[in-house]
Design an enzyme around this catalytic site. Structure first.
Site, short mmCIF file in Angstrom:
data_model
loop_
_atom_site.label_atom_id
_atom_site.label_comp_id
_atom_site.label_asym_id
_atom_site.label_seq_id
_atom_site.Cartn_x
_atom_site.Cartn_y
_atom_site.Cartn_z
N ASP A 191 6.96 9.99 -42.01
CA ASP A 191 6.87 9.76 -43.46
C ASP A 191 6.03 8.56 -43.83
OD1 ASP A 191 8.87 7.82 -42.47
OD2 ASP A 191 9.10 7.35 -44.59
N LYS A 196 14.76 9.54 -38.87
CA LYS A 196 14.54 10.94 -39.20
C LYS A 196 13.24 11.47 -38.61
CE LYS A 196 15.55 9.53 -43.53
NZ LYS A 196 15.50 9.51 -45.02
N GLU A 251 11.36 10.40 -29.86
CA GLU A 251 10.85 9.65 -31.03
C GLU A 251 9.66 10.38 -31.64
OE1 GLU A 251 10.72 7.61 -33.29
OE2 GLU A 251 11.54 5.65 -32.82
N LYS A 271 1.04 4.65 -30.45
CA LYS A 271 -0.09 3.85 -30.94
C LYS A 271 -0.50 2.88 -29.84
CE LYS A 271 1.21 4.08 -35.75
NZ LYS A 271 1.41 3.26 -36.96
N VAL A 280 5.93 5.85 -31.50
CA VAL A 280 6.22 4.52 -30.96
C VAL A 280 5.02 3.64 -31.29
CG1 VAL A 280 6.53 3.15 -28.87
CG2 VAL A 280 7.73 5.34 -29.12
N ASP A 281 5.31 2.59 -32.05
CA ASP A 281 4.25 1.66 -32.44
C ASP A 281 4.45 0.36 -31.64
OD1 ASP A 281 2.40 0.06 -33.69
OD2 ASP A 281 3.13 0.38 -35.71
N SER A 282 5.15 -0.62 -32.20
CA SER A 282 5.43 -1.83 -31.42
C SER A 282 6.43 -1.55 -30.30
CB SER A 282 5.99 -2.92 -32.33
OG SER A 282 7.30 -2.57 -32.74
N GLY A 283 7.21 -0.50 -30.46
CA GLY A 283 8.25 -0.18 -29.48
C GLY A 283 9.58 -0.84 -29.78
N THR A 332 11.73 -0.42 -32.24
CA THR A 332 12.79 0.52 -32.64
C THR A 332 13.32 1.24 -31.40
OG1 THR A 332 11.64 0.85 -34.74
CG2 THR A 332 13.35 2.45 -34.16
P1 IMP Z 1 8.01 0.51 -33.86
O1 IMP Z 1 9.40 -0.03 -33.88
O2 IMP Z 1 6.99 -0.49 -34.26
O3 IMP Z 1 7.64 1.19 -32.55
O4 IMP Z 1 7.92 1.61 -34.99
C1 IMP Z 1 8.55 2.79 -34.83
C2 IMP Z 1 9.11 3.29 -36.13
O5 IMP Z 1 8.35 2.87 -37.27
C3 IMP Z 1 9.09 4.76 -36.09
O6 IMP Z 1 10.35 5.24 -35.71
C4 IMP Z 1 8.70 5.12 -37.51
O7 IMP Z 1 9.89 5.28 -38.27
C5 IMP Z 1 7.97 3.95 -38.05
N1 IMP Z 1 6.50 4.08 -37.96
C6 IMP Z 1 5.67 3.30 -37.22
N2 IMP Z 1 4.40 3.69 -37.39
C7 IMP Z 1 4.44 4.74 -38.24
C8 IMP Z 1 3.41 5.58 -38.79
O8 IMP Z 1 2.22 5.47 -38.54
N3 IMP Z 1 3.84 6.57 -39.62
C9 IMP Z 1 5.14 6.76 -39.93
N4 IMP Z 1 6.12 6.00 -39.44
C10 IMP Z 1 5.78 4.98 -38.61
MG MG Z 2 9.51 5.77 -41.79
#
Ligand code: IMP
Ligand code: MG
Length: 183
Positions: free
Chosen positions: A164, A48, A104, A136, A107-110, A112
């Site tokens: 969120d 979302k 998106e 990030k 993108v944190d770790s990427g 997702t």
């Molecule tokens: P990734 O898979 O680590 O890149 O994280 C991506 C997903 O984690 C995003 O689609 C968000 O739903 C959630 N997410 C990661 N970091 C945050 C944050 O700082 N605030 C809110 N949601 C986050």
């Molecule tokens: Mg979330």
């Protein structure tokens, strides 16, 4: 989900004001409009967290486009992360030969984004690029290029503008950093 009293206990520090976000999203929209001038891209947003960014980005793009959504859940509660990512069904439209812009919120770790991109590639689009409101930068290196980035942020937990914390704060019209958590 947090109740009202726990919401009030949290402290949210401002990172980006609404007008700063609007200005940056307009720039991204102009860039995408130029880059895709010869095609009709499909924007596919990751629900979302993308929903506010998607609405603004789509209206900042001045060329014809299509809008679709996909969902992914990375089973984590609050700020805790783990690696289990469930990707929902692909959009009903054919992506074959199309130019996809995957949208998106952050993108944190990427992981997702990577899981969703892998899913979308099965449908043989002509191209897939990523547009994310936030990236990030302190996270590990990504397995895919990020073509359109709103803002690079530190490794903070960010909320607002669609993002969120335990399903709350998506409606904040600014991007903030949650500085107090329940551990
Ligand atoms: P990734 O898979 O680590 O890149 O994280 C991506 C997903 O984690 C995003 O689609 C968000 O739903 C959630 N997410 C990661 N970091 C945050 C944050 O700082 N605030 C809110 N949601 C986050
Ligand atoms: Mg979330």
């Amino acid at each position: 989900m947090a109740d009202k009293s726990s919401l009030e206990m949290r402290k949210i520090d401002l990172l980006y004001r609404r007008d700063e976000i609007e200005e940056r999203v307009l720039e991204l929209g102009e860039q995408i409009s130029r880059d895709y001038a010869d095609t009709t891209p499909i924007l596919i947003g990751a629900l979302k967290g993308c929903f506010v960014f998607m609405a603004d980005l789509a209206r900042a793009i001045t060329i014809p486009l299509e809008i679709e959504f996909i969902s992914a859940a990375s089973y984590r509660s609050g700020t805790q992360q783990d690696d289990t990512i469930a990707v929902g069904p692909s959009p009903m439209v054919s992506l074959k030969g199309r130019d996809v812009i995957f949208v998106e919120g952050v993108v944190d770790s990427g992981k997702t984004a990577e899981a969703i991109i892998q899913r979308l590639k099965i449908n043989e689009p002509n191209s897939i690029e990523v547009a994310t409101l936030l990236h990030k930068t302190e996270s590990s290196s990504l397995s895919f290029p990020l073509k359109y980035v709103g803002f690079e942020v530190a490794n903070l937990f960010v909320v607002g503008y669609g993002l969120d914390y335990s399903q709350l704060y998506r409606n904040l019209n600014f991007i903030g950093h949650v500085s107090e958590f329940d551990k």
